[in-house]
Design a protein around this motif. Structure first.
Motif, PDB file in Angstrom:
ATOM      1  N   ILE A  35     -40.190   4.064 -21.420  1.00  5.37           N
ATOM      2  CA  ILE A  35     -40.879   4.843 -22.462  1.00  5.37           C
ATOM      3  C   ILE A  35     -40.510   6.312 -22.289  1.00  5.37           C
ATOM      4  CG2 ILE A  35     -43.143   5.526 -23.342  1.00  5.37           C
ATOM      5  CD1 ILE A  35     -44.183   2.811 -22.486  1.00  5.37           C
ATOM      6  N   HIS A  36     -39.895   6.801 -23.350  1.00  6.48           N
ATOM      7  CA  HIS A  36     -39.471   8.189 -23.331  1.00  6.48           C
ATOM      8  C   HIS A  36     -40.596   9.094 -23.791  1.00  6.48           C
ATOM      9  CE1 HIS A  36     -37.019  11.727 -23.649  1.00  6.48           C
ATOM     10  NE2 HIS A  36     -37.195  11.798 -24.985  1.00  6.48           N
ATOM     11  N   LEU A  37     -41.257   8.759 -24.899  1.00  2.57           N
ATOM     12  CA  LEU A  37     -42.383   9.532 -25.427  1.00  2.57           C
ATOM     13  C   LEU A  37     -43.447   8.552 -25.911  1.00  2.57           C
ATOM     14  CD1 LEU A  37     -40.663  12.354 -27.521  1.00  2.57           C
ATOM     15  CD2 LEU A  37     -41.890  12.618 -25.361  1.00  2.57           C
ATOM     16  N   SER A  38     -44.726   9.045 -25.939  1.00  2.10           N
ATOM     17  CA  SER A  38     -45.819   8.207 -26.439  1.00  2.10           C
ATOM     18  C   SER A  38     -46.977   9.092 -26.814  1.00  2.10           C
ATOM     19  CB  SER A  38     -46.265   7.204 -25.375  1.00  2.10           C
ATOM     20  OG  SER A  38     -47.406   6.499 -25.817  1.00  2.10           O
ATOM     21  N   ASN A  39     -47.800   8.593 -27.751  1.00  2.00           N
ATOM     22  CA  ASN A  39     -49.002   9.349 -28.083  1.00  2.00           C
ATOM     23  C   ASN A  39     -50.024   9.254 -26.948  1.00  2.00           C
ATOM     24  OD1 ASN A  39     -49.562   6.633 -28.485  1.00  2.00           O
ATOM     25  ND2 ASN A  39     -51.016   7.013 -30.164  1.00  2.00           N
ATOM     26  N   ARG A  40     -49.724   8.352 -26.026  1.00  2.00           N
ATOM     27  CA  ARG A  40     -50.566   8.232 -24.830  1.00  2.00           C
ATOM     28  C   ARG A  40     -49.733   8.754 -23.648  1.00  2.00           C
ATOM     29  NH1 ARG A  40     -52.685   2.178 -24.887  1.00  2.00           N
ATOM     30  NH2 ARG A  40     -53.485   2.888 -22.847  1.00  2.00           N
ATOM     31  N   TYR A  41     -50.126   9.934 -23.113  1.00  2.00           N
ATOM     32  CA  TYR A  41     -49.332  10.664 -22.120  1.00  2.00           C
ATOM     33  C   TYR A  41     -49.072   9.840 -20.875  1.00  2.00           C
ATOM     34  CZ  TYR A  41     -47.941  14.260 -18.808  1.00  2.00           C
ATOM     35  OH  TYR A  41     -47.267  14.985 -17.841  1.00  2.00           O
ATOM     36  N   GLU A  42     -50.043   9.018 -20.484  1.00  2.00           N
ATOM     37  CA  GLU A  42     -49.914   8.282 -19.232  1.00  2.00           C
ATOM     38  C   GLU A  42     -48.820   7.228 -19.276  1.00  2.00           C
ATOM     39  OE1 GLU A  42     -52.935   6.123 -21.790  1.00  2.00           O
ATOM     40  OE2 GLU A  42     -52.422   8.195 -21.215  1.00  2.00           O
ATOM     41  N   LEU A  43     -48.334   6.914 -20.480  1.00  2.00           N
ATOM     42  CA  LEU A  43     -47.314   5.882 -20.587  1.00  2.00           C
ATOM     43  C   LEU A  43     -45.891   6.438 -20.463  1.00  2.00           C
ATOM     44  CD1 LEU A  43     -48.721   3.666 -23.499  1.00  2.00           C
ATOM     45  CD2 LEU A  43     -48.885   3.260 -21.024  1.00  2.00           C
ATOM     46  N   LYS A  44     -45.748   7.725 -20.432  1.00  2.00           N
ATOM     47  CA  LYS A  44     -44.396   8.312 -20.370  1.00  2.00           C
ATOM     48  C   LYS A  44     -43.710   7.895 -19.080  1.00  2.00           C
ATOM     49  CE  LYS A  44     -41.823  12.605 -20.820  1.00  2.00           C
ATOM     50  NZ  LYS A  44     -41.892  14.084 -20.967  1.00  2.00           N
ATOM     51  N   ASP A  45     -42.408   7.559 -19.227  1.00  2.00           N
ATOM     52  CA  ASP A  45     -41.548   7.097 -18.125  1.00  2.00           C
ATOM     53  C   ASP A  45     -42.037   5.753 -17.535  1.00  2.00           C
ATOM     54  OD1 ASP A  45     -39.958   9.389 -18.407  1.00  2.00           O
ATOM     55  OD2 ASP A  45     -41.230  10.512 -17.007  1.00  2.00           O
ATOM     56  N   THR A  46     -42.853   5.077 -18.269  1.00  2.00           N
ATOM     57  CA  THR A  46     -43.347   3.753 -17.822  1.00  2.00           C
ATOM     58  C   THR A  46     -42.396   2.661 -18.306  1.00  2.00           C
ATOM     59  OG1 THR A  46     -45.643   4.495 -17.905  1.00  2.00           O
ATOM     60  CG2 THR A  46     -45.265   2.104 -17.895  1.00  2.00           C
ATOM     61  N   PRO A  47     -42.074   1.707 -17.479  1.00  2.00           N
ATOM     62  CA  PRO A  47     -41.208   0.591 -17.941  1.00  2.00           C
ATOM     63  C   PRO A  47     -41.881  -0.174 -19.084  1.00  2.00           C
ATOM     64  CG  PRO A  47     -41.371   0.615 -15.548  1.00  2.00           C
ATOM     65  CD  PRO A  47     -42.381   1.604 -16.031  1.00  2.00           C
ATOM     66  N   LEU A  48     -41.069  -0.685 -19.932  1.00  2.00           N
ATOM     67  CA  LEU A  48     -41.598  -1.428 -21.094  1.00  2.00           C
ATOM     68  C   LEU A  48     -42.435  -2.626 -20.656  1.00  2.00           C
ATOM     69  CD1 LEU A  48     -41.588  -1.847 -24.193  1.00  2.00           C
ATOM     70  CD2 LEU A  48     -39.543  -3.254 -23.904  1.00  2.00           C
ATOM     71  N   SER A  49     -42.060  -3.208 -19.556  1.00  2.02           N
ATOM     72  CA  SER A  49     -42.742  -4.423 -19.105  1.00  2.02           C
ATOM     73  C   SER A  49     -44.194  -4.183 -18.757  1.00  2.02           C
ATOM     74  CB  SER A  49     -42.009  -5.004 -17.891  1.00  2.02           C
ATOM     75  OG  SER A  49     -41.978  -4.050 -16.841  1.00  2.02           O
ATOM     76  N   ASN A  50     -44.608  -2.891 -18.542  1.00  8.04           N
ATOM     77  CA  ASN A  50     -45.993  -2.581 -18.180  1.00  8.04           C
ATOM     78  C   ASN A  50     -46.854  -2.278 -19.389  1.00  8.04           C
ATOM     79  OD1 ASN A  50     -45.329  -2.939 -15.490  1.00  8.04           O
ATOM     80  ND2 ASN A  50     -44.946  -0.764 -15.118  1.00  8.04           N
ATOM     81  N   THR A  51     -46.327  -2.448 -20.575  1.00  3.19           N
ATOM     82  CA  THR A  51     -47.074  -2.136 -21.796  1.00  3.19           C
ATOM     83  C   THR A  51     -47.188  -3.400 -22.663  1.00  3.19           C
ATOM     84  OG1 THR A  51     -45.112  -1.531 -23.060  1.00  3.19           O
ATOM     85  CG2 THR A  51     -46.149   0.195 -21.712  1.00  3.19           C
ATOM     86  N   ILE A  52     -47.992  -3.285 -23.696  1.00  3.11           N
ATOM     87  CA  ILE A  52     -48.160  -4.434 -24.611  1.00  3.11           C
ATOM     88  C   ILE A  52     -46.886  -4.709 -25.376  1.00  3.11           C
ATOM     89  CG2 ILE A  52     -50.641  -4.016 -24.859  1.00  3.11           C
ATOM     90  CD1 ILE A  52     -49.982  -2.789 -27.616  1.00  3.11           C
ATOM     91  N   ALA A  53     -45.968  -3.717 -25.405  1.00  5.31           N
ATOM     92  CA  ALA A  53     -44.694  -3.922 -26.095  1.00  5.31           C
ATOM     93  C   ALA A  53     -43.851  -4.977 -25.416  1.00  5.31           C
ATOM     94  CB  ALA A  53     -43.941  -2.599 -26.183  1.00  5.31           C
ATOM     95  N   ALA A  54     -44.201  -5.300 -24.147  1.00  2.00           N
ATOM     96  CA  ALA A  54     -43.441  -6.334 -23.432  1.00  2.00           C
ATOM     97  C   ALA A  54     -43.546  -7.691 -24.145  1.00  2.00           C
ATOM     98  CB  ALA A  54     -43.959  -6.450 -22.004  1.00  2.00           C
TER      99      ALA A  54
END
Length: 704
Positions: free
Chosen positions: A98-117
């Motif tokens: 994750i390069h950018l997000s409206n949720r700051y804590e998700l920045k630089d987070t791997p995709l697998s750690n989000t609901i987008a996985a």
């Protein structure tokens, strides 16, 4: 088919039906509107996301072709995140970080750690096809937008090679809740209007239907309870008003019919009272008639007995006298006496037959007989009368008729004697011709059924047409003067008709071109035959039987009969109270070679049986002190040796014969004694299969 009753009356069932139907309609329309609003919301939101995500991806594509875009992309993502329904906006690089997000804590987070996985496969498809996609989540509460973005050009690249992903998660909850609220408002307005309409409709039915139906029901119940003055008198022009008019008319007719019925009942009661009186009188008349019929039968039986008793002496002595050496003049006298006795006996038998027919007690036997032998015997018997008048008596028998038939041969012989005898009596010259034909009516291989037709054609005086229908009535002659000229009681034809009817046949006569009686339906008269005289015709239904069926299993050869008859000496007891009849019977037995002991009554019979055994008893029915029936009953109940008992009586009715057989007598002979009948009865005794050698002490005669 019985109709099932509705559980509620109309005043309750109509509003119940309206409420149920209105409720179902409201719920159905509400659900349908909610579903349509949800669908519409999903489509609108999908269009919104498609536009928003598409524009954003194009803007980012443009910015990534320029340098120093970090502030711009942050601004864009921040603006998108300000939409309360966009739960998640992320920009994913080519490494699925994750390069950018409206949720700051998700920045630089791997995709697998989000609901987008959960949408990794869709991300891959979008990168490969470079085409955006809008997806509805499995629970239909969210819309997912996935669009490709070309990232910044790397050093030494002429065009960008890395593809990022713009990922939107749009929450539909608020939008659908708004759609639900809008649908609920519209549904409440609709259902409220529907409820008002149903209430109005129910009130309309209450005024125009249920109240008026209740009036009809109340009037019907009142009419059923007997209030014939009730009327509904509903106003209007609808169907209920027509029913009311029809009900009132029905009530008027019921009231009128009831009045008429009451009058009829009064008349019927009067008639029934009269009928009761008439029935009482008829009962008395029936009792008197039954008493008279019984008295008539008793009189005929007594008359037959009293006449046959002296006739037994006359005919018996005549038979014995004719067997002595006589002159021709004496023989002529004997024949005259015998013929007169036979004529008187025939009259007695005819009167008894008429009595049996009237009382319904005449029954036919069903025994094998040979029709040819009966015809031949009757013609031989009447040949003397025909010869005296110089009349040619001939007969013809259809060769197709079976030799052996099943029926009452004696009664058939009686019919033939009556009809052929009448033809000879009323024919002065010419001929009497008897023809016998048959027709197969049931082809049963074992016992075929035939209709036999017998015709007696004469050349006599003929019968006038106005006298034909009287022929078959009792005590009737075609012409009253005939009885004076030719003699006769007029019973023969009536008896013949009754016997033919019992044989399931028809009897009729043709004379002088006229027809009397009841010919068969398929009979056709010969219009060309106008001879002088009469033709008597009759039919009978009979069955043909095989000769093999006529041979009894225990049959005795004639040679055995002759040997037994010549060797056996019978010990005979004659039970008879009349002195003349004693003399006649004893002399008759003596002619046959037997000596008989005599008992004057039943008491003497029992006493004589105590002293010695007898082979046969000739038992009179009516005797003083003890009659023959009682004596026979006591003999059969005893344990002593049982003799063969033959009833020898002047009681000639069939009921008398049955009484004798029921108490245990073995045979039945009526007076006057006919030597041939007595001889035949003794032959039955001699050839009885139940006889045991008389020289043993075990001789017992079976009876019944």
């Amino acid at each position: 088919m019985k109709m099932k009753s509705f559980p509620l009356p109309l005043r309750f069932s109509i509003p119940a039906v309206l409420i149920l139907c209105g409720g179902l309609l409201g719920v159905t329309s509400f659900n349908q509107e909610v579903a349509e609003n949800y669908k519409k919301t999903e489509l609108n939101t999908k269009d919104y996301l498609q536009i928003s995500a598409g524009q954003t991806s194009r803007i980012l594509d443009y910015l990534y072709r320029r340098s120093d875009i970090e502030d711009a992309e942050i601004t864009i993502i921040s603006q998108l995140g300000s939409d309360p329904n966009l739960n998640l906006v992320i920009l994913i690089n080519d490494q699925n970080i994750i390069h950018l997000s409206n949720r700051y804590e998700l920045k630089d987070t791997p995709l697998s750690n989000t609901i987008a996985a959960d949408y990794t496969a869709e991300l891959t498809t979008v990168r490969e096809n470079l085409a955006g996609k809008i997806i509805l989540s499995p629970n239909k509460k969210k819309l997912i937008a996935i669009y490709p973005i070309f990232l910044q050009v790397l050093p030494n690249e002429i065009r960008p090679s890395r593809v990022g992903i713009l990922f939107f998660e749009y929450d539909l909850t608020r939008t659908k809740q708004q759609a639900f609220n809008d649908a609920l408002k519209r549904s409440l307005i609709f259902n409220g209007s529907l409820a008002i309409f149903c209430l109005g409709l129910w009130f309309f039915f209450e005024l125009t239907l249920t109240r008026r139906v209740s009036q009809l029901v109340a009037a019907s119940n009142s009419l059923a309870e007997g209030n014939l003055n009730i009327r509904t008198k509903l106003s209007g022009s609808d169907e209920l008003a027509q029913i009311s008019i029809a009900f009132d008319d029905m009530a008027n007719k019921i009231q009128e019919n009831t009045r008429i019925l009451q009058q009829e009942l009064i008349k019927r009661e009067i008639i029934e009272t009269k009928l009761t009186e008439i029935n009482a009188q008829l009962s008395i008349s029936n009792l008197e008639l039954a008493s008279a019929t019984k008295a008539k039968s008793e009189f005929l039986a007594n008359m037959s007995h009293e006449i046959r008793t002296p006739m037994n002496g006359i005919i018996g002595i005549t038979q014995l006298f004719s067997m002595t050496n006589l002159t021709e003049e004496q023989i002529d006298f004997i024949h005259t006496i015998r013929d007169s006795g036979d004529a008187l006996l025939t009259i007695i038998n005819d009167i008894l037959d008429v009595s049996k027919i009237e009382s319904g007690n005449l029954q036919l036997e069903e025994q094998p007989f040979v029709l040819r032998d009966i015809i031949k015997s009757v013609c031989s018997l009447l040949a003397t009368q025909a010869d005296i008048k110089n009349i040619n008596l001939e007969y013809f028998i259809d060769p197709n008729i079976p030799l052996h038939l099943l029926g009452d041969g004696l009664r058939l012989r009686q019919i033939l004697l009556n009809l052929i005898g009448n033809s000879i009596k009323f024919t002065n010259s010419g001929s009497v011709y008897v023809s016998v034909n048959s027709k197969l009516i049931a082809n049963d291989q074992k016992c075929p059924e035939y209709q036999v037709t017998i015709s007696i054609k004469d050349t006599g005086i003929g019968i006038n047409s106005d006298q034909l229908q009287k022929l078959f009535q009792p005590f009737t002659q075609a012409d009253a003067s005939i009885s004076r000229r030719y003699g006769g009681t007029g019973l023969g034809l009536a008896i013949s008709k009754s016997l033919v009817n019992l044989m399931s046949g028809r009897i009729w006569v043709e004379s002088l071109g006229n027809i009397g009686g009841t010919p068969p339906d398929d009979w056709i008269a010969n219009e060309n035959d106008h001879h002088q005289g009469s033709i008597f015709n009759f039919t009978l239904i009979t069955k043909g039987i095989l000769s093999i069926d006529l041979i009894p299993k225990d049959a005795i050869e004639p040679s055995q009969l002759e040997d037994t008859n010549s060797q056996l000496q019978l010990k005979i007891l004659l039970a008879e109270d009349n002195k003349v009849n004693q003399k006649v019977a004893a002399l008759t037995l003596k002619k046959l070679g037997y000596i008989a002991d005599i008992a004057n009554n039943g008491v003497e019979v029992l006493a004589m049986l105590e002293n010695q055994a007898y082979d046969v008893i000739l038992m009179d029915m009516q005797m003083p002190e003890m009659d023959g029936v009682t004596a026979t009953k006591m003999i059969r109940q005893s344990t002593q040796n049982q003799p063969y008992i033959i009833a020898l009586t002047a009681n000639a009715l069939e009921a008398d014969r049955q009484i004798c057989l029921d108490v245990g007598m073995n045979d039945f002979i009526t007076k006057p004694i006919v030597i041939s009948e007595l001889t035949e009865a003794l032959k039955k005794l001699i050839n009885s299969p139940n006889r045991i050698n008389k020289y043993t002490n075990q001789k017992i005669w079976q009876h019944g």
